[in-house]
Design a protein around this motif. Structure first.
Motif, PDB file in Angstrom:
ATOM      1  N   ARG A 105     -11.499 -44.183  46.221  1.00  0.00           N
ATOM      2  CA  ARG A 105     -11.407 -45.605  46.614  1.00  0.00           C
ATOM      3  C   ARG A 105      -9.959 -46.092  46.561  1.00  0.00           C
ATOM      4  NH1 ARG A 105     -16.278 -45.769  43.517  1.00  0.00           N
ATOM      5  NH2 ARG A 105     -15.223 -46.679  41.713  1.00  0.00           N
ATOM      6  N   VAL A 106      -9.229 -45.656  45.525  1.00  0.00           N
ATOM      7  CA  VAL A 106      -7.826 -46.039  45.406  1.00  0.00           C
ATOM      8  C   VAL A 106      -7.010 -45.443  46.553  1.00  0.00           C
ATOM      9  CG1 VAL A 106      -5.758 -45.868  43.960  1.00  0.00           C
ATOM     10  CG2 VAL A 106      -7.985 -46.288  42.900  1.00  0.00           C
ATOM     11  N   PHE A 107      -7.269 -44.176  46.849  1.00  0.00           N
ATOM     12  CA  PHE A 107      -6.570 -43.490  47.940  1.00  0.00           C
ATOM     13  C   PHE A 107      -6.797 -44.220  49.263  1.00  0.00           C
ATOM     14  CE2 PHE A 107      -6.998 -40.504  51.503  1.00  0.00           C
ATOM     15  CZ  PHE A 107      -5.741 -39.910  51.508  1.00  0.00           C
ATOM     16  N   HIS A 108      -8.045 -44.593  49.525  1.00  0.00           N
ATOM     17  CA  HIS A 108      -8.354 -45.267  50.785  1.00  0.00           C
ATOM     18  C   HIS A 108      -7.684 -46.643  50.840  1.00  0.00           C
ATOM     19  CE1 HIS A 108     -10.627 -46.764  54.224  1.00  0.00           C
ATOM     20  NE2 HIS A 108     -10.920 -47.838  53.506  1.00  0.00           N
ATOM     21  N   ARG A 109      -7.854 -47.420  49.759  1.00  0.00           N
ATOM     22  CA  ARG A 109      -7.370 -48.799  49.788  1.00  0.00           C
ATOM     23  C   ARG A 109      -5.849 -48.885  49.777  1.00  0.00           C
ATOM     24  NH1 ARG A 109      -9.529 -50.097  45.511  1.00  0.00           N
ATOM     25  NH2 ARG A 109      -7.771 -50.310  44.076  1.00  0.00           N
ATOM     26  N   LYS A 110      -5.224 -48.086  48.916  1.00  0.00           N
ATOM     27  CA  LYS A 110      -3.769 -48.192  48.767  1.00  0.00           C
ATOM     28  C   LYS A 110      -3.010 -47.165  49.605  1.00  0.00           C
ATOM     29  CE  LYS A 110      -3.839 -50.203  44.113  1.00  0.00           C
ATOM     30  NZ  LYS A 110      -3.319 -50.106  42.734  1.00  0.00           N
ATOM     31  N   GLY A 111      -3.457 -45.916  49.509  1.00  0.00           N
ATOM     32  CA  GLY A 111      -2.716 -44.865  50.202  1.00  0.00           C
ATOM     33  C   GLY A 111      -2.829 -44.938  51.709  1.00  0.00           C
ATOM     34  N   MET A 112      -4.038 -45.165  52.206  1.00  0.00           N
ATOM     35  CA  MET A 112      -4.258 -45.173  53.648  1.00  0.00           C
ATOM     36  C   MET A 112      -4.128 -46.584  54.225  1.00  0.00           C
ATOM     37  SD  MET A 112      -4.820 -41.939  54.559  1.00  0.00           S
ATOM     38  CE  MET A 112      -3.331 -41.770  53.546  1.00  0.00           C
ATOM     39  N   VAL A 113      -5.081 -47.458  53.898  1.00  0.00           N
ATOM     40  CA  VAL A 113      -5.063 -48.818  54.467  1.00  0.00           C
ATOM     41  C   VAL A 113      -3.793 -49.563  54.047  1.00  0.00           C
ATOM     42  CG1 VAL A 113      -6.268 -51.030  54.556  1.00  0.00           C
ATOM     43  CG2 VAL A 113      -7.576 -48.895  54.525  1.00  0.00           C
ATOM     44  N   GLY A 114      -3.401 -49.421  52.791  1.00  0.00           N
ATOM     45  CA  GLY A 114      -2.204 -50.105  52.292  1.00  0.00           C
ATOM     46  C   GLY A 114      -0.897 -49.448  52.695  1.00  0.00           C
ATOM     47  N   GLY A 115      -0.985 -48.241  53.250  1.00  0.00           N
ATOM     48  CA  GLY A 115       0.212 -47.565  53.741  1.00  0.00           C
ATOM     49  C   GLY A 115       1.139 -47.035  52.670  1.00  0.00           C
ATOM     50  N   GLN A 116       0.635 -46.849  51.439  1.00  0.00           N
ATOM     51  CA  GLN A 116       1.523 -46.391  50.367  1.00  0.00           C
ATOM     52  C   GLN A 116       1.846 -44.898  50.478  1.00  0.00           C
ATOM     53  OE1 GLN A 116       0.327 -47.537  46.414  1.00  0.00           O
ATOM     54  NE2 GLN A 116       0.302 -49.721  46.885  1.00  0.00           N
ATOM     55  N   TRP A 117       0.959 -44.114  51.101  1.00  0.00           N
ATOM     56  CA  TRP A 117       1.334 -42.714  51.306  1.00  0.00           C
ATOM     57  C   TRP A 117       2.310 -42.633  52.460  1.00  0.00           C
ATOM     58  CZ3 TRP A 117       1.168 -39.289  55.445  1.00  0.00           C
ATOM     59  CH2 TRP A 117       1.568 -37.987  55.138  1.00  0.00           C
ATOM     60  N   ARG A 118       3.416 -41.938  52.229  1.00  0.00           N
ATOM     61  CA  ARG A 118       4.432 -41.748  53.273  1.00  0.00           C
ATOM     62  C   ARG A 118       4.886 -40.288  53.225  1.00  0.00           C
ATOM     63  NH1 ARG A 118       6.492 -45.285  49.920  1.00  0.00           N
ATOM     64  NH2 ARG A 118       8.292 -43.927  49.601  1.00  0.00           N
ATOM     65  N   PRO A 119       5.149 -39.695  54.375  1.00  0.00           N
ATOM     66  CA  PRO A 119       5.598 -38.302  54.373  1.00  0.00           C
ATOM     67  C   PRO A 119       6.943 -38.115  53.690  1.00  0.00           C
ATOM     68  CG  PRO A 119       5.758 -39.261  56.578  1.00  0.00           C
ATOM     69  CD  PRO A 119       4.983 -40.222  55.749  1.00  0.00           C
ATOM     70  N   ASP A 120       7.761 -39.181  53.664  1.00  0.00           N
ATOM     71  CA  ASP A 120       9.066 -39.037  53.006  1.00  0.00           C
ATOM     72  C   ASP A 120       8.962 -39.231  51.495  1.00  0.00           C
ATOM     73  OD1 ASP A 120       8.531 -41.730  52.944  1.00  0.00           O
ATOM     74  OD2 ASP A 120      10.443 -42.369  53.816  1.00  0.00           O
TER      75      ASP A 120
END
Length: 258
Positions: A105-120
């Motif tokens: 749920r954290v990954f979806h909300r923050k990493g994906m929808v929130g855009g916190q995951w970045r390749p850099d």
């Protein structure tokens, strides 16, 4: 914040770094396409299933080895594994799955929808997802530990067959000391009422209090709050007081039971 730091790159540095960068670039394209689809649909489900499967297997290994506690501490979410707490074999998988469900749920909300995951950021999707699960582990473990402590007490602490020997405890009679006749009435009433109590936590709480545990100590052993245990014991004491007063011809007062 979920850690973007990836694993140390073993082997020939340049070759590994090139491969890692290529993997991040490929994943960035995948995430961009999934963002255009609103992070819904079959492709997103396949990605999530792969991440969940990988993380569940990895976290179970870390739970078995104790590595998860080190990683939780390193990410600022320390949790202590209490000595003497027994683990059943299935507990490791349970902890891993529960942490992964929260981490997802954290990954979806923050990493994906929130855009916190970045390749850099340095971490690929698998590492980022695992880190989200590690962040979730501390609260998951605390909730599991409360249940495990209750289970351990119930598995390892036999209840007395005859409660009459404990009936003079203050947990049943308050601070007053009944006369000999009153003691007999109290012992009979305690045994009668407790035979009708079906909740094992209440019975074990009464037993622990009767043999000298403080309210806090008994509650901690059972994985309950002091207030929760107090309410359970109070209900039983009221039943005992009513029965005792009816038997002895009293007025129904609970004065000695406070």
């Amino acid at each position: 914040m979920i850690d973007h730091t990836g694993p140390a790159l073993p082997g020939p540095e340049a070759q590994d770094q090139v491969a890692h960068a290529a993997r991040l670039a490929k994943q960035a394209k995948v995430v961009a396409a999934l963002r255009a689809e609103g992070f819904t649909g079959e492709r997103y489900e396949r990605l999530t299933l792969g991440l969940v499967t990988d993380a569940a297997a990895t976290l179970e290994q870390w739970c078995r080895s104790g590595e998860i506690f080190r990683r939780a501490a390193n990410c600022g979410r320390p949790v202590t594994r209490r000595p003497g707490l027994r683990f059943h074999d299935h507990d490791f998988a349970t902890l891993a799955v529960d942490a992964v469900l929260v981490g997802q749920r954290v990954f979806h909300r923050k990493g994906m929808v929130g855009g916190q995951w970045r390749p850099d950021g340095g971490a690929d999707l698998q590492t980022y997802f695992r880190n989200a699960c590690v962040l979730a582990f501390s609260n998951v473990y605390r909730a599991w530990e409360r249940k495990a402590r209750r289970r351990q007490v119930m598995e390892g602490t036999p209840l007395p067959e005859d409660w009459s020997g404990l009936s003079a405890s203050p947990v049943f009679v308050g601070q007053g000391i009944p006369d000999p006749a009153g003691s007999v009435v109290m012992a009979d009433e305690v045994s009668r009422v407790l035979r009708g109590v079906s909740d094992p936590l209440t019975l074990r709480g009464l037993m622990l209090r009767a043999i000298g545990f403080t309210q806090r100590q008994a509650a901690d052993e059972l994985g309950l709050t002091e207030k929760a245990l107090e309410k359970r014991i109070a209900r039983v004491r009221r039943q005992i007081a009513r029965g005792r007063d009816q038997t002895s011809g009293g007025t129904g007062s609970e004065g000695g039971m406070q």
